[in-house]
Design a protein around this motif. Structure first.
Motif, short mmCIF file in Angstrom:
data_model
loop_
_atom_site.label_atom_id
_atom_site.label_comp_id
_atom_site.label_asym_id
_atom_site.label_seq_id
_atom_site.Cartn_x
_atom_site.Cartn_y
_atom_site.Cartn_z
N VAL A 42 0.85 -1.21 0.00
CA VAL A 42 0.00 0.00 0.00
C VAL A 42 0.88 1.25 0.00
CG1 VAL A 42 -1.56 1.35 1.48
CG2 VAL A 42 -2.10 -1.02 0.91
N HIS A 43 2.04 1.18 0.64
CA HIS A 43 3.05 2.23 0.49
C HIS A 43 3.97 1.81 -0.67
CE1 HIS A 43 2.36 3.70 4.86
NE2 HIS A 43 1.80 4.54 4.01
N GLY A 44 4.15 2.71 -1.63
CA GLY A 44 4.76 2.34 -2.91
C GLY A 44 6.15 1.76 -2.84
N ALA A 45 7.00 2.23 -1.91
CA ALA A 45 8.39 1.76 -1.85
C ALA A 45 8.54 0.50 -1.01
CB ALA A 45 9.28 2.87 -1.28
N GLU A 46 7.45 0.06 -0.37
CA GLU A 46 7.54 -1.03 0.61
C GLU A 46 7.17 -2.35 -0.08
OE1 GLU A 46 5.27 0.27 4.00
OE2 GLU A 46 6.34 2.17 4.09
N VAL A 47 8.13 -2.85 -0.86
CA VAL A 47 7.84 -3.91 -1.82
C VAL A 47 8.00 -5.34 -1.29
CG1 VAL A 47 8.28 -2.48 -3.85
CG2 VAL A 47 10.19 -3.66 -2.75
N GLY A 90 5.38 7.38 -3.14
CA GLY A 90 4.37 6.36 -2.83
C GLY A 90 3.98 6.21 -1.39
N ARG A 91 4.28 7.19 -0.53
CA ARG A 91 3.81 7.11 0.85
C ARG A 91 2.59 7.99 1.05
NH1 ARG A 91 5.60 4.94 5.25
NH2 ARG A 91 5.03 5.81 7.25
N PHE A 92 2.53 9.07 0.26
CA PHE A 92 1.43 10.03 0.39
C PHE A 92 0.75 10.20 -0.97
CE2 PHE A 92 4.89 11.14 3.28
CZ PHE A 92 4.23 11.11 4.50
N LEU A 171 0.99 -5.94 4.98
CA LEU A 171 2.45 -6.05 4.89
C LEU A 171 3.07 -4.72 4.47
CD1 LEU A 171 2.64 -9.56 3.17
CD2 LEU A 171 2.77 -9.02 5.62
N HIS A 172 3.90 -4.19 5.34
CA HIS A 172 4.60 -2.92 5.10
C HIS A 172 6.09 -3.14 5.34
CE1 HIS A 172 1.29 0.16 4.97
NE2 HIS A 172 0.62 -0.92 5.31
N THR A 173 6.86 -2.06 5.23
CA THR A 173 8.24 -2.04 5.72
C THR A 173 8.45 -0.67 6.35
OG1 THR A 173 9.46 -0.94 3.93
CG2 THR A 173 8.93 -3.28 3.59
N GLY A 174 9.55 -0.53 7.09
CA GLY A 174 9.94 0.79 7.54
C GLY A 174 10.74 1.45 6.43
ZN ZN Z 1 4.07 1.41 5.22
#
Ligand code: ZN
Length: 368
Positions: A42-47, A90-92, A171-174
């Motif tokens: 859902v956050h673009g860089a968190e692949v 890709g976060r906002f 599923l995300h990442t920091g």
């Molecule tokens: Zn995230």
């Protein structure tokens, strides 16, 4: 058993192309087994969550799966394609500036009156009725005559599917991060199944994220039922897994995290196969003890504290380099904290404004 693929339309580009998310599904073999919804990216860089979903599919196809499993990788096509130079933003939402993971709907159910009107139902029927209410609330929001923003359309479309499941995993990442997860306080024991060393134990406050959107209304219902003398466990489990750093795919590590998810699904009876959780130390802290440290001055940053390793009070967290102040006592400043902590993540860039959120650290940790 093989996953079937369909697509979920979540929006349209200015030039008319549809924004679609792939949906992979295994149908339930046993309707009494819990159903599962897992989404990634859902956050673009968190692949990395996509790689975990890949490994999950490979494993699940060889297993005896009882409950329905729905997997949505690449869940935010607009965010994933929001590139600038070498980086994925890709976060906002670029139009509104709102974080893509704060767009989920707070249904603001009047739990007291709803419960009074439905308290005659047995647990199973009560849960079904409440679930229908949440899904209908999503649908009526999406069909508002005034329309909805791009970000709301994406989020509430995903949320509507998530409400149909008993187990929701986002599923995300920091940015630069060690693995950690968010787990509601009523479900803290579940954190011991995942291959994740650090857990944030969160209260029943809605902040707009998917996990909260999934569990908050149920936690409220459970608490209200209890206040009326009826024992009703929260029937929904929802977690956010932060799978280390953004802009990273690691297939071996993805298999490790898929095993952790499978251990949890095995424990819950979604799969008949026995999958043991990894033997590893696991620590938690309450969300109120998860502290943000903001850069006291601007400059170039040398990140010194290793993520996921205890850092004693007074030890160096980071150095700030100021070439405009060479020859003064401000040319190189070591930053430290006044209490013991475990640094969990830090800002992705090595240059910061004053006030940038530099590190997030856990304090007052306990063993899970
Ligand atoms: Zn995230």
């Amino acid at each position: 058993m093989k996953f079937t693929q369909t697509t979920l339309k979540v929006g349209e580009l200015a030039t008319g192309q549809e924004l679609n998310v792939p949906v992979y599904r295994l149908l339930a073999q046993d309707l009494s087994a819990p159903s599962v919804f897992i989404q990634a990216n859902v956050h673009g860089a968190e692949v990395q969550g996509n790689a975990v979903i890949f490994q999950l599919m490979k494993q699940l196809e060889a297993m005896d799966v009882k409950g329905e499993v729905t997997l949505l990788p690449l869940a935010n096509p607009l965010g994933i394609n929001q590139k600038s130079g070498e980086f994925t933003l890709g976060r906002f939402d670029p139009i509104t500036g709102v974080n893509w993971n704060r767009e989920y709907l707070d249904h603001k159910v009047d739990v007291a009156s709803w419960y009074q009107a439905h308290s005659h139902l047995d647990d199973r029927a009560l849960i079904q009725a409440y679930r229908s209410l949440l899904i209908e609330s999503c649908q009526s929001h999406l069909n508002s005559e005034w329309g909805v923003t791009t970000g709301k359309r994406l989020a509430v479309t995903l949320q509507s599917m998530a409400h149909a499941a008993d187990i929701v995993i986002d599923l995300h990442t920091g940015p630069k991060s060690c693995k950690h997860m968010y787990c509601p306080e009523y479900d803290a024991a579940s954190a011991s199944y995942f291959s994740i060393p650090f857990t944030l134990v969160i209260p029943n406050d809605f902040g707009g994220a998917m996990d909260e959107a999934a569990f908050c209304p149920w936690w409220q219902l459970s608490e209200y039922a209890q206040s009326q003398g009826r024992a009703l466990d929260v029937p929904i489990s929802a977690f956010t897994l932060e799978l280390a750093s953004q802009e990273r795919i690691d297939m071996d590590d993805a298999l490790n995290d898929a095993q952790g998810i499978l251990a949890y699904l095995s424990h819950r009876g979604v799969i008949d196969d026995r999958v043991e959780p990894a033997r590893m130390p696991r620590f938690g802290c309450y969300l109120k003890d998860y502290k943000k440290f903001h850069a006291p001055t601007a400059g170039m940053v040398e990140y010194k504290a290793e993520l996921g390793k205890p850092l004693a009070a007074g030890e160096t967290l980071a150095n700030i380099l100021r070439l405009d102040l060479y020859g003064t006592d401000k040319e190189l400043t070591a930053l430290s904290l006044q209490q013991d902590c475990v640094p969990i993540l830090h800002f992705a860039s090595a240059s910061v404004y004053q006030g940038t959120e530099l590190y997030k650290v856990m304090t007052n940790l306990f063993e899970l």
